[in-house]
Design a protein around this motif. Structure first.
Motif, PDB file in Angstrom:
ATOM      1  N   SER A 142      22.579  39.662  43.259  1.00 40.96           N
ATOM      2  CA  SER A 142      21.692  39.977  42.176  1.00 40.96           C
ATOM      3  C   SER A 142      20.663  39.654  41.796  1.00 40.96           C
ATOM      4  O   SER A 142      20.482  38.142  42.353  1.00 40.96           O
ATOM      5  CB  SER A 142      21.959  39.825  40.935  1.00 40.96           C
ATOM      6  N   GLY A 143      19.147  39.927  42.403  1.00 46.29           N
ATOM      7  CA  GLY A 143      18.224  39.026  42.094  1.00 46.29           C
ATOM      8  C   GLY A 143      17.952  37.970  43.466  1.00 46.29           C
ATOM      9  O   GLY A 143      17.329  36.788  43.570  1.00 46.29           O
ATOM     10  N   GLY A 144      18.714  38.276  43.939  1.00 42.82           N
ATOM     11  CA  GLY A 144      18.306  37.354  45.798  1.00 42.82           C
ATOM     12  C   GLY A 144      19.613  36.603  45.717  1.00 42.82           C
ATOM     13  O   GLY A 144      19.919  35.888  46.563  1.00 42.82           O
ATOM     14  N   ILE A 145      20.310  36.632  44.883  1.00 34.37           N
ATOM     15  CA  ILE A 145      21.064  35.329  44.150  1.00 34.37           C
ATOM     16  C   ILE A 145      22.511  36.234  44.853  1.00 34.37           C
ATOM     17  O   ILE A 145      22.977  36.927  43.958  1.00 34.37           O
ATOM     18  CB  ILE A 145      21.321  35.298  43.199  1.00 34.37           C
ATOM     19  N   GLY A 146      23.572  35.202  45.812  1.00 33.59           N
ATOM     20  CA  GLY A 146      24.861  35.748  46.345  1.00 33.59           C
ATOM     21  C   GLY A 146      25.430  35.333  45.764  1.00 33.59           C
ATOM     22  O   GLY A 146      25.350  34.358  44.756  1.00 33.59           O
ATOM     23  N   ALA A 147      27.040  35.544  45.303  1.00 36.64           N
ATOM     24  CA  ALA A 147      27.545  35.569  44.705  1.00 36.64           C
ATOM     25  C   ALA A 147      29.280  35.484  44.851  1.00 36.64           C
ATOM     26  O   ALA A 147      30.162  36.760  45.562  1.00 36.64           O
ATOM     27  CB  ALA A 147      27.713  36.005  42.999  1.00 36.64           C
ATOM     28  N   LEU A 148      29.766  34.982  44.890  1.00 41.62           N
ATOM     29  CA  LEU A 148      31.980  35.456  44.662  1.00 41.62           C
ATOM     30  C   LEU A 148      32.379  35.078  43.199  1.00 41.62           C
ATOM     31  O   LEU A 148      32.288  33.738  42.818  1.00 41.62           O
ATOM     32  CB  LEU A 148      32.449  34.298  45.965  1.00 41.62           C
ATOM     33  N   CYS A 149      33.090  36.065  43.010  1.00 44.21           N
ATOM     34  CA  CYS A 149      32.985  36.279  41.445  1.00 44.21           C
ATOM     35  C   CYS A 149      35.074  35.994  41.865  1.00 44.21           C
ATOM     36  O   CYS A 149      35.747  36.779  42.458  1.00 44.21           O
ATOM     37  CB  CYS A 149      32.790  37.079  40.612  1.00 44.21           C
ATOM     38  N   TYR A 150      35.549  35.101  41.059  1.00 42.25           N
ATOM     39  CA  TYR A 150      36.969  35.107  41.471  1.00 42.25           C
ATOM     40  C   TYR A 150      37.609  35.390  39.506  1.00 42.25           C
ATOM     41  O   TYR A 150      37.415  35.220  38.496  1.00 42.25           O
ATOM     42  CB  TYR A 150      37.373  33.590  41.277  1.00 42.25           C
ATOM     43  N   ILE A 151      39.059  36.502  39.653  1.00 36.87           N
ATOM     44  CA  ILE A 151      39.329  36.772  38.699  1.00 36.87           C
ATOM     45  C   ILE A 151      40.557  37.172  39.007  1.00 36.87           C
ATOM     46  O   ILE A 151      41.392  37.522  40.227  1.00 36.87           O
ATOM     47  CB  ILE A 151      38.632  39.173  38.279  1.00 36.87           C
ATOM     48  N   THR A 152      41.504  36.490  37.658  1.00 33.60           N
ATOM     49  CA  THR A 152      43.076  36.518  37.938  1.00 33.60           C
ATOM     50  C   THR A 152      43.380  37.787  38.296  1.00 33.60           C
ATOM     51  O   THR A 152      42.703  39.350  36.650  1.00 33.60           O
ATOM     52  CB  THR A 152      43.038  35.700  36.972  1.00 33.60           C
ATOM     53  N   GLN A 153      44.421  38.344  39.031  1.00 34.93           N
ATOM     54  CA  GLN A 153      45.057  39.800  38.743  1.00 34.93           C
ATOM     55  C   GLN A 153      46.369  39.577  38.832  1.00 34.93           C
ATOM     56  O   GLN A 153      47.214  38.629  38.866  1.00 34.93           O
ATOM     57  CB  GLN A 153      44.141  40.501  40.357  1.00 34.93           C
ATOM     58  N   LYS A 154      46.921  41.234  39.298  1.00 39.84           N
ATOM     59  CA  LYS A 154      47.890  41.161  38.925  1.00 39.84           C
ATOM     60  C   LYS A 154      48.727  40.825  40.140  1.00 39.84           C
ATOM     61  O   LYS A 154      47.836  41.262  41.697  1.00 39.84           O
ATOM     62  CB  LYS A 154      48.314  42.551  38.823  1.00 39.84           C
ATOM     63  N   PRO A 155      49.151  40.049  40.768  1.00 40.87           N
ATOM     64  CA  PRO A 155      49.947  39.687  42.726  1.00 40.87           C
ATOM     65  C   PRO A 155      49.885  40.901  43.438  1.00 40.87           C
ATOM     66  O   PRO A 155      50.132  42.024  43.113  1.00 40.87           O
ATOM     67  CB  PRO A 155      51.368  38.968  42.255  1.00 40.87           C
ATOM     68  N   HIS A 156      49.384  40.626  44.145  1.00 47.59           N
ATOM     69  CA  HIS A 156      49.280  41.957  45.202  1.00 47.59           C
ATOM     70  C   HIS A 156      49.618  40.885  46.685  1.00 47.59           C
ATOM     71  O   HIS A 156      49.551  39.843  47.245  1.00 47.59           O
ATOM     72  CB  HIS A 156      48.201  42.914  45.656  1.00 47.59           C
ATOM     73  N   VAL A 157      49.758  41.784  47.805  1.00 43.07           N
ATOM     74  CA  VAL A 157      50.109  41.041  49.035  1.00 43.07           C
ATOM     75  C   VAL A 157      47.873  39.712  49.698  1.00 43.07           C
ATOM     76  O   VAL A 157      47.397  41.105  49.374  1.00 43.07           O
ATOM     77  CB  VAL A 157      49.838  42.007  50.269  1.00 43.07           C
ATOM     78  N   ILE A 158      49.352  38.680  50.118  1.00 46.34           N
ATOM     79  CA  ILE A 158      47.263  38.571  50.299  1.00 46.34           C
ATOM     80  C   ILE A 158      46.618  38.832  51.622  1.00 46.34           C
ATOM     81  O   ILE A 158      47.459  39.246  52.997  1.00 46.34           O
ATOM     82  CB  ILE A 158      47.753  36.814  50.585  1.00 46.34           C
ATOM     83  N   GLY A 159      45.803  39.299  51.461  1.00 45.89           N
ATOM     84  CA  GLY A 159      44.399  39.713  52.101  1.00 45.89           C
ATOM     85  C   GLY A 159      44.257  41.215  51.758  1.00 45.89           C
ATOM     86  O   GLY A 159      43.601  41.316  52.839  1.00 45.89           O
ATOM     87  N   GLU A 160      45.227  41.587  51.422  1.00 43.99           N
ATOM     88  CA  GLU A 160      45.062  42.925  51.573  1.00 43.99           C
ATOM     89  C   GLU A 160      43.644  44.123  50.013  1.00 43.99           C
ATOM     90  O   GLU A 160      43.403  42.722  49.354  1.00 43.99           O
ATOM     91  CB  GLU A 160      46.556  43.490  50.048  1.00 43.99           C
ATOM     92  N   ARG A 161      43.422  44.419  51.408  1.00 40.08           N
ATOM     93  CA  ARG A 161      42.030  45.086  50.779  1.00 40.08           C
ATOM     94  C   ARG A 161      42.224  45.721  49.533  1.00 40.08           C
ATOM     95  O   ARG A 161      42.708  46.877  49.654  1.00 40.08           O
ATOM     96  CB  ARG A 161      41.087  46.089  51.741  1.00 40.08           C
TER      97      ARG A 161
END
Length: 140
Positions: A22-41
């Protein structure tokens, strides 16, 4: 700049990482979710807003992303034993990755006691916010 303290514990597939721009600023947002297979898209079918994120890493220069990736590669090499000096390094004691959280709790308890001596009670959520404000202003 680092604002506030947080600890993210990876390894169970319960942290959702979402890239944003947004506005030329990159971000990585982290949200706790229900567990799933690590690396699964997991398809992002739901809508979410950045204010739902528990941690947001922002980048104004791509070089910072390169440095983060390099450091993460070092951590991975340390964990799998392929980091050059990790095999010969001897540490007297293990690092306590929870120590900074305990220091924060000690700060909150000390602040709570000072406020009580003045005859006031502040709920826990309010104490967290107050301590954060005092830290940002340089009082704590």
């Amino acid at each position: 700049m680092i604002k506030g303290k947080s600890k993210m514990e990876f390894g169970t597939g319960d942290i959702r990482m979402t890239a944003a721009l947004s506005g030329g600023i990159g971000a990585l947002c982290y949200i706790t979710q229900k567990p799933h297979v690590i690396g699964e898209r997991v398809p992002v079918e739901d809508s979410w807003n950045v204010d739902q994120a528990e941690v947001v890493m922002t980048f104004t220069k791509t070089e910072s992303i390169d440095v983060l990736i390099e450091e993460l590669q070092d951590v991975k090499a340390m964990m799998d034993g392929s980091y050059p000096f990790e095999k010969t390094r001897i540490r007297d004691e293990e690092l306590n990755f929870n120590a900074f959280m305990q220091a924060q709790e000690d700060d909150i308890n000390g602040l709570r006691e000072k406020i009580r001596t003045l005859g006031y009670e502040i709920p826990e959520e309010g104490m967290q916010k107050l301590l954060h404000i005092l830290r940002m202003a340089g009082y704590v």
